[in-house]
Enzyme design. Structure first.
Site, PDB file in Angstrom:
ATOM      1  N   GLU A 113      21.773  35.597  58.580  1.00  0.00           N
ATOM      2  CA  GLU A 113      22.124  36.372  59.765  1.00  0.00           C
ATOM      3  C   GLU A 113      21.150  36.075  60.909  1.00  0.00           C
ATOM      4  OE1 GLU A 113      24.151  40.373  58.743  1.00  0.00           O
ATOM      5  OE2 GLU A 113      22.658  40.080  57.168  1.00  0.00           O
ATOM      6  N   GLU A 133      25.878  39.453  50.251  1.00  0.00           N
ATOM      7  CA  GLU A 133      25.798  40.906  50.142  1.00  0.00           C
ATOM      8  C   GLU A 133      26.900  41.524  49.284  1.00  0.00           C
ATOM      9  OE1 GLU A 133      23.451  39.874  53.817  1.00  0.00           O
ATOM     10  OE2 GLU A 133      25.242  39.136  52.800  1.00  0.00           O
TER      11      GLU A 133
END
Length: 259
Positions: A113, A133
């Site tokens: 990210e 995730e």
């Protein structure tokens, strides 16, 4: 030795994540050190380009396992704990100077990210990258869900996030996730070549172009970042996340309920 080191190479500021004994996993100290280093680079008129890279065998393994543990125990603290991370990642995108993530070894979860917040990415062909995730019952919530579709397209973004797909540098370049790929021992040279091309252009024009392109590609970024955290708050309170963290600690496959 600082947890984030900086190195100036002419007009280029290298910002180095320096927690190699923990695979450069992000804890509060590393996030704060990175934020300070990025602020300093943004405010220094002598710096025309910023490169973020990692010390040791990898770029970063993502968020520290302690962060996930705290989230599991106190999901109501999600927004407060997420805020400094998101502010730091956003700095990389919002500064008017071009930014590059130089990726080797591995770049996973929150680290990917961060790399997505950079303007450009250069990656070693044998390195791996992915947003993992959903394997523990969460969603990418510090910009990954918001930024990845504008880089690789919606279909590939869904595959990478929904299936927690991990790919190597060659595949990452093929789908447009990274701009340059090189053998690990030529990674520095590949980054230097990209920097040379950027520095050959007028800094003010580059800054304006960056702002325009980001606005076009992510016109609703603030809204989708809010959707990320709202979804994560629900995930953090779910039995799937509890099971995902147990399975991670016990080194086994999780048994998700689907509820």
């Amino acid at each position: 030795m600082s947890i984030v080191e900086t190195e100036d190479r002419g007009a280029v500021r290298h910002v180095v994540l320096n927690r190699p004994q923990k695979r450069n996993a992000f804890n509060d100290e590393l996030v704060l050190g990175l934020r300070e280093a990025l602020h300093a680079a943004a405010d220094d008129d002598a710096v025309q380009c910023v490169v973020v890279r990692g010390a040791g065998p990898m770029f970063s393994s993502g968020m520290d396992v302690g962060f996930l543990g705290a989230l599991s125990g106190q999901p109501e603290r999600l927004r407060a704990s997420r805020r400094p991370i998101l502010e730091t990642w956003n700095l990389l995108e919002e500064m008017p100077k071009p930014t590059i993530a130089q990726i080797h070894g591995a770049c996973l979860g929150g680290a990917m990210e961060l790399a997505l917040a950079a303007d450009l990415r250069v990656m070693a062909s044998d390195a791996v990258i992915g947003l993992v995730e959903t394997r523990v019952g969460l969603v990418p919530d510090v910009g990954g869900s918001s930024r990845l579709p504008s880089v690789v397209g919606l279909g590939r973004a869904k595959e990478m996030i929904m299936a927690s797909k991990i790919i190597d540098g060659t595949e990452a370049e093929r789908i447009g996730l990274v701009n340059r790929v090189a053998p690990a021992d030529e990674l520095d040279a590949a980054t230097d070549q990209l920097v040379t091309e950027l520095l050959a252009c007028a800094p003010r024009a580059v800054a304006y172009a960056k702002r325009i392109l980001d606005t076009v590609a992510k016109p609703n970024l603030s809204a989708t970042l809010e959707l990320e955290v709202a979804a994560q708050e629900l995930c953090a309170r779910s039995e799937d996340f509890a099971e995902g963290t147990r399975a991670f600690a016990e080194k086994r496959q999780p048994e998700f309920s689907g509820r």
